[in-house]
Write a protein that holds these residues in place. Structure first.
Motif, short mmCIF file in Angstrom:
data_model
loop_
_atom_site.label_atom_id
_atom_site.label_comp_id
_atom_site.label_asym_id
_atom_site.label_seq_id
_atom_site.Cartn_x
_atom_site.Cartn_y
_atom_site.Cartn_z
N TYR A 6 0.85 -1.17 0.00
CA TYR A 6 0.00 0.00 0.00
C TYR A 6 0.90 1.24 0.00
CZ TYR A 6 -2.99 3.79 1.32
OH TYR A 6 -3.65 5.00 1.33
N GLY A 7 0.59 2.19 -0.85
CA GLY A 7 1.38 3.41 -0.88
C GLY A 7 1.04 4.24 -2.09
N THR A 8 1.80 5.31 -2.30
CA THR A 8 1.46 6.25 -3.36
C THR A 8 1.62 5.65 -4.75
OG1 THR A 8 3.70 7.18 -3.19
CG2 THR A 8 1.95 8.29 -1.97
N GLU A 9 2.57 4.74 -4.94
CA GLU A 9 2.73 4.15 -6.27
C GLU A 9 1.49 3.37 -6.67
OE1 GLU A 9 5.61 1.08 -8.80
OE2 GLU A 9 6.07 1.51 -6.70
N LEU A 10 0.98 2.56 -5.75
CA LEU A 10 -0.21 1.76 -6.04
C LEU A 10 -1.42 2.67 -6.21
CD1 LEU A 10 -1.50 -1.03 -6.35
CD2 LEU A 10 -1.74 -1.11 -3.85
N ARG A 11 -1.56 3.65 -5.34
CA ARG A 11 -2.68 4.60 -5.47
C ARG A 11 -2.62 5.31 -6.81
NH1 ARG A 11 -1.99 8.35 -0.48
NH2 ARG A 11 -3.26 9.70 -1.82
N ARG A 12 -1.44 5.72 -7.23
CA ARG A 12 -1.31 6.43 -8.51
C ARG A 12 -1.69 5.53 -9.68
NH1 ARG A 12 3.54 8.18 -7.92
NH2 ARG A 12 4.52 6.35 -8.86
N ASP A 13 -1.26 4.28 -9.66
CA ASP A 13 -1.58 3.36 -10.75
C ASP A 13 -3.09 3.13 -10.86
OD1 ASP A 13 1.08 3.11 -11.36
OD2 ASP A 13 1.32 1.12 -10.46
N ILE A 14 -3.74 2.98 -9.72
CA ILE A 14 -5.19 2.76 -9.73
C ILE A 14 -5.92 4.04 -10.12
CG2 ILE A 14 -7.19 2.08 -8.36
CD1 ILE A 14 -5.24 0.37 -6.66
N ALA A 15 -5.47 5.18 -9.60
CA ALA A 15 -6.09 6.45 -9.97
C ALA A 15 -5.98 6.70 -11.47
CB ALA A 15 -5.43 7.60 -9.20
N ALA A 16 -4.84 6.33 -12.06
CA ALA A 16 -4.67 6.49 -13.51
C ALA A 16 -5.70 5.66 -14.27
CB ALA A 16 -3.26 6.08 -13.92
N ALA A 17 -5.94 4.43 -13.81
CA ALA A 17 -6.93 3.58 -14.47
C ALA A 17 -8.34 4.15 -14.31
CB ALA A 17 -6.87 2.17 -13.90
N ILE A 18 -8.64 4.70 -13.15
CA ILE A 18 -9.95 5.32 -12.94
C ILE A 18 -10.12 6.50 -13.90
CG2 ILE A 18 -11.36 6.62 -11.30
CD1 ILE A 18 -10.10 4.84 -9.08
N ARG A 19 -9.07 7.30 -14.07
CA ARG A 19 -9.16 8.43 -15.01
C ARG A 19 -9.32 7.95 -16.45
NH1 ARG A 19 -5.22 13.40 -13.18
NH2 ARG A 19 -5.86 13.51 -10.98
N ARG A 20 -8.65 6.85 -16.80
CA ARG A 20 -8.75 6.33 -18.17
C ARG A 20 -10.15 5.81 -18.47
NH1 ARG A 20 -3.94 3.73 -17.08
NH2 ARG A 20 -4.99 1.70 -16.93
N HIS A 21 -10.71 5.05 -17.53
CA HIS A 21 -11.96 4.34 -17.80
C HIS A 21 -13.20 5.08 -17.32
CE1 HIS A 21 -9.85 0.89 -19.38
NE2 HIS A 21 -9.05 0.89 -18.32
N ARG A 22 -13.04 6.05 -16.43
CA ARG A 22 -14.12 6.94 -16.00
C ARG A 22 -15.36 6.17 -15.52
NH1 ARG A 22 -12.32 11.90 -17.82
NH2 ARG A 22 -14.33 12.96 -17.81
N PRO A 23 -15.19 5.28 -14.55
CA PRO A 23 -16.32 4.50 -14.06
C PRO A 23 -17.21 5.30 -13.12
CG PRO A 23 -14.40 4.00 -12.75
CD PRO A 23 -13.94 4.93 -13.85
N GLU A 24 -18.45 4.87 -13.03
CA GLU A 24 -19.36 5.38 -12.00
C GLU A 24 -19.33 4.49 -10.76
OE1 GLU A 24 -23.12 6.22 -14.54
OE2 GLU A 24 -21.62 5.08 -15.65
N LEU A 25 -19.07 3.20 -10.98
CA LEU A 25 -18.96 2.22 -9.90
C LEU A 25 -17.56 1.63 -9.93
CD1 LEU A 25 -20.30 0.31 -7.72
CD2 LEU A 25 -20.77 -1.25 -9.63
N VAL A 26 -16.92 1.57 -8.77
CA VAL A 26 -15.65 0.86 -8.62
C VAL A 26 -15.89 -0.32 -7.68
CG1 VAL A 26 -13.31 0.99 -7.68
CG2 VAL A 26 -14.19 2.85 -9.10
N VAL A 27 -15.39 -1.47 -8.08
CA VAL A 27 -15.55 -2.71 -7.30
C VAL A 27 -14.16 -3.15 -6.84
CG1 VAL A 27 -16.31 -5.11 -7.36
CG2 VAL A 27 -17.57 -3.36 -8.65
N THR A 28 -14.06 -3.62 -5.61
CA THR A 28 -12.81 -4.20 -5.13
C THR A 28 -13.13 -5.34 -4.18
OG1 THR A 28 -10.59 -3.70 -4.29
CG2 THR A 28 -12.44 -2.62 -3.18
N LEU A 29 -12.08 -5.95 -3.62
CA LEU A 29 -12.24 -7.08 -2.72
C LEU A 29 -11.93 -6.66 -1.29
CD1 LEU A 29 -12.92 -10.16 -2.92
CD2 LEU A 29 -10.46 -10.59 -2.99
#
Length: 260
Positions: free
Chosen positions: A108-131
């Motif tokens: 857990y840290g900024t690198e992982l947060r940045r990678d996931i945030a980048a994907a959220i910006r690319r795909h622009r979801p309304e719902l995010v699902v995780t485990l």
């Protein structure tokens, strides 16, 4: 032993009723640590969503390369990636991305947060699902300790949703990659949570969820010596039926929903 009166047990029939997960959205991004996490966690719900014409993208932090003791990572990673793409296709998901973090030691840290945030910006979801991001799986499975990868990815996903909408957090995503901030995520739904609040009817998607999990044969053959189809069916059907008493008697996939 599970305490049947514990309200955090999602299989406790006396627990609070689970509400239907909101359906007024079009795009979802599912973010997990390993191949098979979504197949064990919520593939029946994904099948229901894609049947309704919704778009679902899978994002995996790792390729699961440390998941099979008898197969070296260099061989295991590509195998599990292929199995994940096959499993996703069964439930109508055509886009599967891998971040390439190292299996078993995801931090857990900024690198992982940045990678996931980048994907959220690319795909622009309304719902995010995780485990499940919590320390344990809760009383339904005897309080078993959760994987460090699951905890790291789940927590980072919850945080990255906010990061994705703030142009001053990870400004390099815009300056270097042209990824505009996206503040359109309305909910984060956590599968496998010990404290679920909502659910999705699994009736229509349950058979395909079994077939989806069966695509992970390389992993399953070392995980269990049981017949793979019997194992997958008993696990997934049993899990969906266990949620039914809290969802009007309907087999379901349970989620803990965090509104934005």
């Amino acid at each position: 032993m599970t305490d049947p009166t514990d309200p955090t047990d999602p299989t406790d029939p006396t627990g609070p009723r689970l509400e239907p997960l909101p359906a007024d959205w079009q795009r979802a991004l599912a973010v997990v640590a390993h191949p098979d996490d979504l197949e064990y966690g919520c593939a029946a719900a994904v099948a229901d969503w894609t049947d309704a014409g919704k778009e679902v993208v899978y994002l995996l932090a790792t390729r699961g390369e440390a998941g099979i003791d008898t197969v070296a990572p260099a061989e295991c990673g590509p195998l599990r990636e292929r199995e994940q793409r096959a499993g996703a296709a069964v439930v109508g998901v055509s886009t599967v991305e891998f971040l390439g973090h190292r299996d078993g030691v995801v931090e857990y840290g900024t690198e992982l947060r940045r990678d996931i945030a980048a994907a959220i910006r690319r795909h622009r979801p309304e719902l995010v699902v995780t485990l499940n991001h919590r320390d344990t799986w809760g009383p339904a499975v005897g309080g078993a300790w959760n994987s460090p990868d699951h905890r790291a990815v789940g927590r980072a996903t919850l945080d990255a949703v906010g990061d994705a909408g703030n142009r001053w957090i990870f400004p390099e995503l815009l300056a270097g990659h042209g990824l505009e901030p996206w503040d359109g995520v309305r909910w984060v739904a956590v599968a496998g949570s010990p404290t679920p609040t909502h659910a999705v009817d699994a009736t229509a998607g349950l058979e395909r969820s079994v077939l989806s999990l069966l695509q992970h044969r390389g992993y399953l053959q070392v995980l269990t010596d049981r017949n793979p189809e019997v194992y997958c069916r008993e696990f997934l059907v049993g899990a969906a039926r266990a949620v039914a008493p809290r969802f009007g008697g309907v087999p379901a996939v349970a989620f803990e929903l965090f509104p934005r």
